[in-house]
Design a protein around this motif. Sequence first.
Motif, PDB file in Angstrom:
ATOM      1  N   UNK A  20      -7.728  -0.887   2.781  1.00 55.48           N
ATOM      2  CA  UNK A  20      -6.506  -0.378   2.131  1.00 55.48           C
ATOM      3  C   UNK A  20      -5.209  -0.954   2.581  1.00 55.48           C
ATOM      4  N   UNK A  21      -4.681  -1.682   1.536  1.00 58.70           N
ATOM      5  CA  UNK A  21      -3.319  -1.820   1.884  1.00 58.70           C
ATOM      6  C   UNK A  21      -2.887  -2.950   2.690  1.00 58.70           C
ATOM      7  N   UNK A  22      -4.091  -3.707   2.912  1.00 59.22           N
ATOM      8  CA  UNK A  22      -3.697  -4.817   4.165  1.00 59.22           C
ATOM      9  C   UNK A  22      -3.138  -5.997   3.637  1.00 59.22           C
ATOM     10  N   UNK A  23      -3.471  -6.384   2.284  1.00 60.01           N
ATOM     11  CA  UNK A  23      -2.961  -7.534   1.946  1.00 60.01           C
ATOM     12  C   UNK A  23      -2.080  -7.435   0.683  1.00 60.01           C
ATOM     13  N   UNK A  24      -1.677  -6.044   0.167  1.00 64.57           N
ATOM     14  CA  UNK A  24      -0.992  -5.892  -0.910  1.00 64.57           C
ATOM     15  C   UNK A  24       0.584  -6.073  -0.635  1.00 64.57           C
ATOM     16  N   UNK A  25       0.610  -6.064   0.509  1.00 70.85           N
ATOM     17  CA  UNK A  25       2.102  -6.158   0.983  1.00 70.85           C
ATOM     18  C   UNK A  25       2.214  -7.601   1.975  1.00 70.85           C
ATOM     19  N   UNK A  26       3.431  -8.196   1.821  1.00 70.46           N
ATOM     20  CA  UNK A  26       3.575  -9.494   2.731  1.00 70.46           C
ATOM     21  C   UNK A  26       3.119  -9.031   4.205  1.00 70.46           C
ATOM     22  N   UNK A  27       2.411 -10.087   4.802  1.00 70.95           N
ATOM     23  CA  UNK A  27       1.914  -9.899   6.208  1.00 70.95           C
ATOM     24  C   UNK A  27       1.715 -11.194   6.930  1.00 70.95           C
ATOM     25  N   UNK A  28       1.960 -11.078   8.025  1.00 71.79           N
ATOM     26  CA  UNK A  28       1.781 -12.451   8.902  1.00 71.79           C
ATOM     27  C   UNK A  28       0.911 -12.202  10.175  1.00 71.79           C
ATOM     28  N   UNK A  29      -0.318 -13.000   9.967  1.00 71.67           N
ATOM     29  CA  UNK A  29      -1.342 -12.834  11.182  1.00 71.67           C
ATOM     30  C   UNK A  29      -0.928 -13.936  12.212  1.00 71.67           C
ATOM     31  N   UNK A  30      -1.248 -13.796  13.479  1.00 70.21           N
ATOM     32  CA  UNK A  30      -1.061 -14.839  14.514  1.00 70.21           C
ATOM     33  C   UNK A  30      -2.377 -15.481  14.492  1.00 70.21           C
ATOM     34  N   UNK A  61      -5.084 -19.169   5.324  1.00 63.82           N
ATOM     35  CA  UNK A  61      -3.944 -19.191   5.966  1.00 63.82           C
ATOM     36  C   UNK A  61      -3.816 -19.660   7.296  1.00 63.82           C
ATOM     37  N   UNK A  62      -2.754 -20.210   7.516  1.00 65.63           N
ATOM     38  CA  UNK A  62      -2.458 -20.518   8.724  1.00 65.63           C
ATOM     39  C   UNK A  62      -1.720 -19.738   9.821  1.00 65.63           C
ATOM     40  N   UNK A  63      -1.812 -19.711  11.042  1.00 65.53           N
ATOM     41  CA  UNK A  63      -0.930 -18.574  11.926  1.00 65.53           C
ATOM     42  C   UNK A  63       0.507 -18.318  11.653  1.00 65.53           C
ATOM     43  N   UNK A  64       0.926 -17.145  11.247  1.00 67.59           N
ATOM     44  CA  UNK A  64       2.355 -16.692  10.868  1.00 67.59           C
ATOM     45  C   UNK A  64       2.692 -17.119   9.668  1.00 67.59           C
ATOM     46  N   UNK A  65       1.500 -17.479   8.673  1.00 65.81           N
ATOM     47  CA  UNK A  65       2.117 -17.787   7.503  1.00 65.81           C
ATOM     48  C   UNK A  65       2.345 -16.245   6.703  1.00 65.81           C
ATOM     49  N   UNK A  66       3.450 -16.206   5.993  1.00 70.43           N
ATOM     50  CA  UNK A  66       3.537 -14.899   5.114  1.00 70.43           C
ATOM     51  C   UNK A  66       2.586 -14.881   3.833  1.00 70.43           C
ATOM     52  N   UNK A  67       1.580 -13.819   3.782  1.00 73.35           N
ATOM     53  CA  UNK A  67       0.832 -14.092   2.659  1.00 73.35           C
ATOM     54  C   UNK A  67       0.559 -12.442   2.199  1.00 73.35           C
ATOM     55  N   UNK A  68       0.128 -12.704   0.764  1.00 74.43           N
ATOM     56  CA  UNK A  68      -0.382 -11.249   0.009  1.00 74.43           C
ATOM     57  C   UNK A  68      -1.050 -11.325  -1.238  1.00 74.43           C
ATOM     58  N   UNK A  69      -1.541 -10.705  -1.675  1.00 76.05           N
ATOM     59  CA  UNK A  69      -2.245 -10.780  -2.830  1.00 76.05           C
ATOM     60  C   UNK A  69      -1.639  -9.710  -4.075  1.00 76.05           C
ATOM     61  N   UNK A  70      -1.503 -10.504  -5.017  1.00 74.57           N
ATOM     62  CA  UNK A  70      -0.981  -9.749  -6.306  1.00 74.57           C
ATOM     63  C   UNK A  70      -2.047  -9.749  -7.130  1.00 74.57           C
ATOM     64  N   UNK A  71      -2.862  -8.495  -7.468  1.00 70.94           N
ATOM     65  CA  UNK A  71      -3.987  -8.625  -8.168  1.00 70.94           C
ATOM     66  C   UNK A  71      -3.646  -8.146  -9.624  1.00 70.94           C
ATOM     67  N   UNK A  72      -4.377  -9.066 -10.628  1.00 69.68           N
ATOM     68  CA  UNK A  72      -4.593  -8.397 -11.845  1.00 69.68           C
ATOM     69  C   UNK A  72      -5.704  -7.275 -12.293  1.00 69.68           C
ATOM     70  N   UNK A  73      -6.993  -7.843 -11.641  1.00 74.46           N
ATOM     71  CA  UNK A  73      -7.843  -6.808 -11.826  1.00 74.46           C
ATOM     72  C   UNK A  73      -8.397  -6.495 -10.249  1.00 74.46           C
ATOM     73  N   UNK A  74      -9.185  -5.484 -10.208  1.00 77.14           N
ATOM     74  CA  UNK A  74      -9.549  -5.086  -8.833  1.00 77.14           C
ATOM     75  C   UNK A  74     -10.126  -6.225  -8.056  1.00 77.14           C
ATOM     76  N   UNK A  75      -9.689  -6.320  -6.737  1.00 73.00           N
ATOM     77  CA  UNK A  75     -10.226  -7.343  -6.059  1.00 73.00           C
ATOM     78  C   UNK A  75     -10.844  -6.859  -4.677  1.00 73.00           C
TER      79      UNK A  75
END
Length: 286
Positions: A20-30, A61-75
């Motif tokens: 829950x909420x992991x990819x709904x907001x911008x995040x950077x993974x090492x 995604x590569x390390x430290x990229x800022x990523x997130x998902x913006x969904x139109x339907x449940x993902x």
Amino acid sequence: MKQMVSENGHYLIGLEQNKTGLLSDPIQFPEYAVLLIHKGKGTYHADFSSFGFSGPMLLFATPMQTIYLQSETPVTYTLLRFHTDFYCIETHREEVACNGLLFNTIYIEPSVTISETEHTALYQLIEQMKEELERKDRSEMVIRAYLQLLLAKCSSMKLRSLNDKELNLPKDAIMEKFRLLLDEHYLTLHKPNDYADLLAVSPNTLSKKAVRYFGKTPSQLIQERLILEAKKMLHLTSYSIKEIAYRLQFNDEYYFSRFFKKHTQVSPLVFRNESGRTTTVNLSIQ
């Protein structure tokens, strides 16, 4: 437990499903990330670029990229992350051929549409990896083997996708030449007008063609090419930050650090510390 950490608590590899909420907001993974979208559609944001997705699909995604998902339907999705300390894609480039194809590329989308059959095969492989991760007597060698097979399969699927695209969408000779020129001159030519002159086209024409062909403006491609080389040096060499700045022809390391942080949200030192430096590979970059 669906993850593995080092003795000092450093994240090495793990699987997460629809947290829950992991990819709904911008995040950077090492770590490097492979996102298997099972169902749903929306937009995948990776740094300053955006791509539409519709499951089943693979996103990377590569390390430290800022990523997130913006969904139109449940993902629904499964997220696989692995640190370079656990598996170095550069060291194993002959086996998996994913560097520059799935990761660390500025010219192609970090995604691939897959069939239901391919989705089933990948999901089964991930489930096998999950079972091994949860075993008390789990084997790092077995988990690495699953990861290598998964990456090799993803690379194969991406190559087929690109080949199909080439059959339906003829190459643009000017844009292919721009790609070659950028790879040759990115250290010294930093303005779109420089490349427009070399290609004998107007800056407006270059911009329209680049956006249509690569999905990015010439300025974005120029900046991303520099950042890509900087990440490569930080990750694969023992050069100091000052030496990297010099090799990339920045006036000083402070200007380089500001440029890098502006485009990645982290400093060169933080990037190196978080994503790790590969000790088994030391590129000789002239």
